[in-house]
Design a protein around this motif. Structure first.
Motif, short mmCIF file in Angstrom:
data_model
loop_
_atom_site.label_atom_id
_atom_site.label_comp_id
_atom_site.label_asym_id
_atom_site.label_seq_id
_atom_site.Cartn_x
_atom_site.Cartn_y
_atom_site.Cartn_z
N TYR A 283 3.71 -3.16 -12.56
CA TYR A 283 3.05 -3.60 -11.34
C TYR A 283 3.06 -2.46 -10.33
CZ TYR A 283 2.94 -8.51 -12.76
OH TYR A 283 2.67 -9.69 -13.41
N ILE A 284 1.94 -2.26 -9.66
CA ILE A 284 1.83 -1.23 -8.62
C ILE A 284 1.35 -1.88 -7.33
CG2 ILE A 284 -0.57 -0.57 -9.11
CD1 ILE A 284 0.38 2.39 -8.69
N GLY A 285 1.75 -1.34 -6.21
CA GLY A 285 1.38 -1.90 -4.92
C GLY A 285 -0.12 -2.01 -4.74
N LYS A 286 -0.58 -3.17 -4.34
CA LYS A 286 -2.00 -3.35 -4.04
C LYS A 286 -2.40 -2.49 -2.85
CE LYS A 286 -5.31 -7.16 -3.41
NZ LYS A 286 -5.43 -8.65 -3.36
N TYR A 287 -1.44 -2.28 -1.95
CA TYR A 287 -1.66 -1.48 -0.75
C TYR A 287 -0.58 -0.41 -0.63
CZ TYR A 287 -4.10 -5.86 0.34
OH TYR A 287 -4.89 -6.97 0.28
N GLU A 288 -0.85 0.60 0.16
CA GLU A 288 0.19 1.54 0.54
C GLU A 288 1.23 0.80 1.38
OE1 GLU A 288 -2.56 5.56 0.89
OE2 GLU A 288 -2.67 4.03 2.45
N VAL A 289 2.48 1.26 1.35
CA VAL A 289 3.52 0.63 2.14
C VAL A 289 3.14 0.70 3.61
CG1 VAL A 289 5.92 0.82 2.92
CG2 VAL A 289 5.37 1.02 0.49
N THR A 290 3.14 -0.45 4.27
CA THR A 290 2.74 -0.52 5.67
C THR A 290 3.94 -0.30 6.59
OG1 THR A 290 3.14 -2.91 5.81
CG2 THR A 290 0.92 -2.18 5.12
N GLN A 291 3.61 -0.06 7.85
CA GLN A 291 4.67 0.10 8.84
C GLN A 291 5.44 -1.20 9.04
OE1 GLN A 291 3.08 2.05 12.39
NE2 GLN A 291 1.74 3.30 11.08
N ALA A 292 4.75 -2.33 8.91
CA ALA A 292 5.44 -3.62 9.04
C ALA A 292 6.50 -3.78 7.95
CB ALA A 292 4.44 -4.76 8.96
N LEU A 293 6.18 -3.40 6.72
CA LEU A 293 7.14 -3.50 5.63
C LEU A 293 8.28 -2.51 5.84
CD1 LEU A 293 8.15 -4.45 2.89
CD2 LEU A 293 6.51 -2.90 1.80
N TRP A 294 7.95 -1.30 6.22
CA TRP A 294 8.99 -0.29 6.44
C TRP A 294 9.97 -0.75 7.54
CZ3 TRP A 294 9.76 4.44 3.92
CH2 TRP A 294 10.73 5.27 4.47
N LYS A 295 9.44 -1.30 8.63
CA LYS A 295 10.29 -1.77 9.73
C LYS A 295 11.17 -2.93 9.30
CE LYS A 295 6.98 -2.34 12.78
NZ LYS A 295 6.30 -2.66 14.07
N ALA A 296 10.61 -3.83 8.47
CA ALA A 296 11.39 -4.98 8.01
C ALA A 296 12.59 -4.54 7.19
CB ALA A 296 10.51 -5.91 7.19
N VAL A 297 12.43 -3.45 6.45
CA VAL A 297 13.52 -2.97 5.58
C VAL A 297 14.44 -2.00 6.31
CG1 VAL A 297 14.00 -1.63 3.48
CG2 VAL A 297 12.13 -3.29 3.49
N MET A 298 13.86 -1.07 7.05
CA MET A 298 14.64 0.03 7.63
C MET A 298 15.03 -0.20 9.10
SD MET A 298 14.90 2.14 5.11
CE MET A 298 15.31 3.78 5.76
N GLY A 299 14.33 -1.09 9.78
CA GLY A 299 14.64 -1.32 11.18
C GLY A 299 14.10 -0.27 12.12
N ASN A 300 13.26 0.64 11.62
CA ASN A 300 12.67 1.68 12.46
C ASN A 300 11.26 1.98 11.97
OD1 ASN A 300 12.65 3.81 10.37
ND2 ASN A 300 14.88 3.83 10.63
N ASN A 301 10.53 2.76 12.73
CA ASN A 301 9.17 3.14 12.36
C ASN A 301 8.95 4.61 12.71
OD1 ASN A 301 6.48 3.36 11.75
ND2 ASN A 301 5.75 1.95 13.31
N PRO A 302 9.00 5.50 11.71
CA PRO A 302 8.87 6.93 11.99
C PRO A 302 7.44 7.40 12.20
CG PRO A 302 9.10 6.58 9.63
CD PRO A 302 9.22 5.22 10.27
#
Length: 387
Positions: free
Chosen positions: A205-224
């Motif tokens: 399985y491969i991501g239908k989309y590129e990793v979004t900022q919303a997903l990154w923030k949910a996991v990492m707690g920041n947005n670079p």
């Protein structure tokens, strides 16, 4: 009687074909920090400033209905629609798609307010229920006109992460393909040669989309990211940053996500076993499928706003470069099974081109590389989940 039935079947098939793609709303919201409606205003009939809806859709020839003031402005990558305050709906139409009526209340906006800017993201989506298994085999021989849009598989899964954020993934069936600068790839670089046969023995399985900022923030707690927006692809991330993100994501979900190998990435970008031999991921017309130097306005765009490729994957050409798992190494002519790149090195592979690259770098065979610590406004990632 037989001729009448055949005519009815053909008529139904024609109607189904016409409606085989629809427009659907990805998001609608108030752009609270966007002052365009105030600084580039348009007056309504009562001399009040209109509301402005910025519609990101990635298609030309889009039309709108619903109390619009003046002409719609076709900007780079989006349309500007001015409407008087109090409006509650906007209809979005295109000749090749079933239209969509956007009811603002469905997205938490009861009605438009004067002097405010709103952001509407509309994407294309296939209506499979209409066309699945409707005498396809008997009609194939009677219709030879090629389809203008890829046939997209509905073989997807959605994996919840946290805070209402999930990851949509597309199944890629195992297969064999020719990797590198194949005949349709114009003006390739030497790094894309020689071509060689690659066999991937396992579905993934491969991501239908590129990793979004919303997903990154949910996991990492920041947005670079340099360009801010929940539905924009995350950028300003190094290969090492991606490994940290994936490690935390796996702990949250209990799954085993990773970056794709370079071979997995190219096979998916080419459309897997549904490939039609396009130069870019999903089309020979790059503007249909990618945000790149010529149309991006020097910025990233919301994921999934261009046309998908044959597998239903978005933005594998353009928007942001995507890190791969492999160390960079030169190609060999020999056939390979499940290759994972060089055994060691100083640079990791990135693929797909970006909002700032020319068309040449957006070809599915193009490959570049950077050190583990390089980051920038051009680099993001896409996930893979092994079975």
């Amino acid at each position: 009687m037989r001729n009448i039935l055949l005519s009815l079947v053909l008529l139904f098939a024609a109607i189904s074909s016409a409606l085989a793609q629809e427009l659907t709303v990805k998001s609608f919201k108030l752009a609270g920090s966007d002052l365009t409606a105030q600084t580039q205003y348009r007056k309504d009939l009562n001399d009040r400033n209109c509301a402005l809806i910025k519609v990101g859709i990635g298609l030309q020839g889009v039309q709108f209905e619903g109390g619009i003031m003046g002409n719609v402005e076709n900007k780079t990558g989006e349309y500007w629609v001015y409407m008087p305050q109090g409006n509650r709906q906007l209809k979005v139409k295109h000749a090749n798609y079933a239209p969509v009526m956007v009811t603002f209340a469905d997205y938490g906006v009861e009605k438009l307010e004067s002097n405010r800017t709103y952001e509407l993201i509309v994407v294309t989506y296939p209506q499979y229920a209409i066309t699945q298994n409707v005498t396809n085999q008997s009609l194939d021989s009677q219709h030879s006109t090629p389809q203008t849009h890829p046939t997209v598989s509905d073989n997807t899964i959605s994996i919840p992460v946290k805070d209402g954020i999930s990851i949509d993934m597309v199944r890629v069936e195992a297969g064999t393909f020719t990797m590198g600068a194949t005949a349709e790839m114009k003006d390739p670089w030497k790094e894309e040669k020689p071509t060689h046969q690659v066999t991937l023995t396992n579905d993934y399985y491969i991501g239908k989309y590129e990793v979004t900022q919303a997903l990154w923030k949910a996991v990492m707690g920041n947005n670079p990211s340099n360009f801010k927006g929940d539905n924009l692809p995350v950028e300003m991330v190094s290969w090492d940053d991606c490994q940290e993100f994936i490690s935390k994501l796996n702990r949250i979900t209990g799954k085993t996500f990773r970056l794709p190998t370079e071979a997995e990435w190219e096979y998916a970008a080419r459309g897997g076993n549904k490939s039609r031999g396009y130069q870019y991921s999903g089309s020979n017309n790059l503007s249909d499928v990618a945000w790149f130097f010529d149309n991006s306005g020097s910025k990233t765009h919301a994921v999934g706003t261009k046309q998908a490729n044959e597998l239903g994957i978005y933005d594998m050409s353009g928007n942001v470069w995507e890190w791969c798992q492999d160390w960079y190494g030169k190609y060999k002519r020999s056939s390979q099974v499940n290759p994972t790149g060089a055994n060691s090195g100083s640079n990791r592979v990135r693929r797909g081109g970006s909002w700032g690259t020319t068309a040449r770098a957006c070809r599915s065979s193009c490959r570049h590389y950077d050190s583990l610590f390089d980051l920038g406004r051009f680099r993001g990632l896409r996930l893979v989940l092994s079975e």
